[in-house]
Design a protein around this motif. Sequence first.
Motif, PDB file in Angstrom:
ATOM      1  N   THR A 354      37.768  43.636  50.953  1.00  0.00           N
ATOM      2  CA  THR A 354      38.197  43.548  49.550  1.00  0.00           C
ATOM      3  C   THR A 354      37.420  44.521  48.671  1.00  0.00           C
ATOM      4  O   THR A 354      37.647  44.587  47.475  1.00  0.00           O
ATOM      5  N   LEU A 407      42.000  45.969  47.770  1.00  0.00           N
ATOM      6  CA  LEU A 407      42.087  45.746  49.213  1.00  0.00           C
ATOM      7  C   LEU A 407      42.008  47.056  49.994  1.00  0.00           C
ATOM      8  O   LEU A 407      42.527  48.087  49.566  1.00  0.00           O
ATOM      9  N   LEU A 427      45.511  39.562  52.462  1.00  0.00           N
ATOM     10  CA  LEU A 427      44.400  39.617  53.409  1.00  0.00           C
ATOM     11  C   LEU A 427      44.088  38.206  53.894  1.00  0.00           C
ATOM     12  O   LEU A 427      43.767  37.321  53.083  1.00  0.00           O
TER      13      LEU A 427
END
Length: 572
Positions: A354, A407, A427
């Motif tokens: 992230t 991301l 994710l």
Amino acid sequence: MRVIHGPGGALPAIPDDLTIPQFMLDADHPSRPKTDRNRPWMIEETTGREVVKAELHSRTDSLANALKIRWNIGEDDVACLFSSNHVDYPVIVWAVHRLGAIVSTANPSYTHDELVHQLKTTGTKIIFAHSSGLAVAEAAARTVGLKPERIVLVDTVASGKAPYANVSGLIQEGSKKPKSYTERKLRPGEGKTKIAFLNFSSGTTGLPKAVMIPHYALIANIIQCTVYAEGDTKPVESKTFIPGRRIYAALPLFHAYGLAFIMHFGFFLGMPLVVSQKFVFADMLKSIERYRITTLPCVPPMGVLFHPDVKKYDLSSIKSFMIGAAPVSPELQAALASVFPQATIGQGFGMTETFTIVALQRHDQKVGTLGSAGVLLPGVTARVVRPDGTDCAPDEPGQFVVKMPSLALGYLNNEQANKETFVDGWLNTGDEVIINDQAELFVIDRIKELLKVRGFQVAPAELEGFILDHPDVADVCVVSLLDDFNGDLPLAFVVPNASAKERMSKDPAEAEKIKAAIIKYVADGKVSYKQLTAGVEFIDAIPRNPSGKLLRRFLRDKARSAQKNKGVKAKL
């Protein structure tokens, strides 16, 4: 579908046509606070030397020039930065980016094999190494076929007979020669796909993988964190993130937390970094006094060192004690609140995938909710899902699934891991969590196999594959015990092979010798935090399901139950 949004509303425009150094050094984003141009961006802990923006800018451009002239470093070449913290760390990163190349940061404590894995995976063309790790860098370079002249020392201390270039010398060289490169302006949207970093993570399972992080991802997370900081309505003197606050930068800059949040977000917001090359607790206490540190990012092993005796130091400048990278016990959080009564105490959550921050402490709390990893950042969209993919009810634990502008693009050359982790723009974090109605995140457990030792990732599969090569091992499963200082303590359940069993049957003392040999084997071949600090236990067979998959949780629960009953202590 139960979708949770981080509070704070819509994000301002995120540039998608800028590289990271263009955003940090050249552009003027409306979210960036106005600060004194002569304020320091970095302070070297040992000397007190201050580095301002103009110096960082000129050193970056001069180093880029030298890299182009000497080695023709260019578009999508990979440079490995194998160094402890240093005031030239951002200079190296941004110089590589100026040339359109990619940075892959590496743990300076890596062993030869670990560094070779990273160099081979990324196709590294040049290594920046601190002199303390030069021997490892030399050996790894030979293994992958990099010539010695492709090693550049971050500091100026040479070793042996080989005449290595160093960063300061290259900067001088580059400053005296005409500019040899043309920095490219990215096309609209290209920042979302052009890779800036290949940082390593074990993801949800398996061996360390190269995470492809585009320029846009870091820029987006800086803006997300800035909008979060702007949401703090407390009086200025009580705020955590404002220009002028001084951050103690002892956490490693090769790690996503240090690289993305401490360094880049700190610079963007006008918070000088006091750069510590190596964490030493007594030196940190002295530096808090000397430099009037206000913001102290830590991991749990650092936090447990604080005790009442530290009050002989003047720690009154600390406004914020931030804990991240690993779970924090309520007891530790309460103890820190007693040591720093004037400061906010709270946790955060982030991942390399992230890049990096997903949650930070709520602004309306002086001490964060016990057990909470913070509130979701603006721009974060999250779900909590059951194994069948349906959404959990409020307060029902499930896998944390997140979507946000920062991301990563996925894992380099690993389609299987990408299919498991990056799904339709979401994710799959591999963490079991609860998210309450205030968008607070509570990490309950790890669905993924990954261990966290002192804040660093350890993949059980990596250790298992290594241990299986030991001549006395037939099968192995690595789990962990829990400890406030270390987080996870790796423990290996080992099935001895026939030869080892025969020796043990003849001599009962042989069992302890074999265990000690396996522990030493791992200690010699792996970085310090990947060692078997909880030891080795022999077992007749590793439990597996019908398809052959390790039933890791069964052994983990067995080990932790025994730990609880016997009062097992950490091996520090």
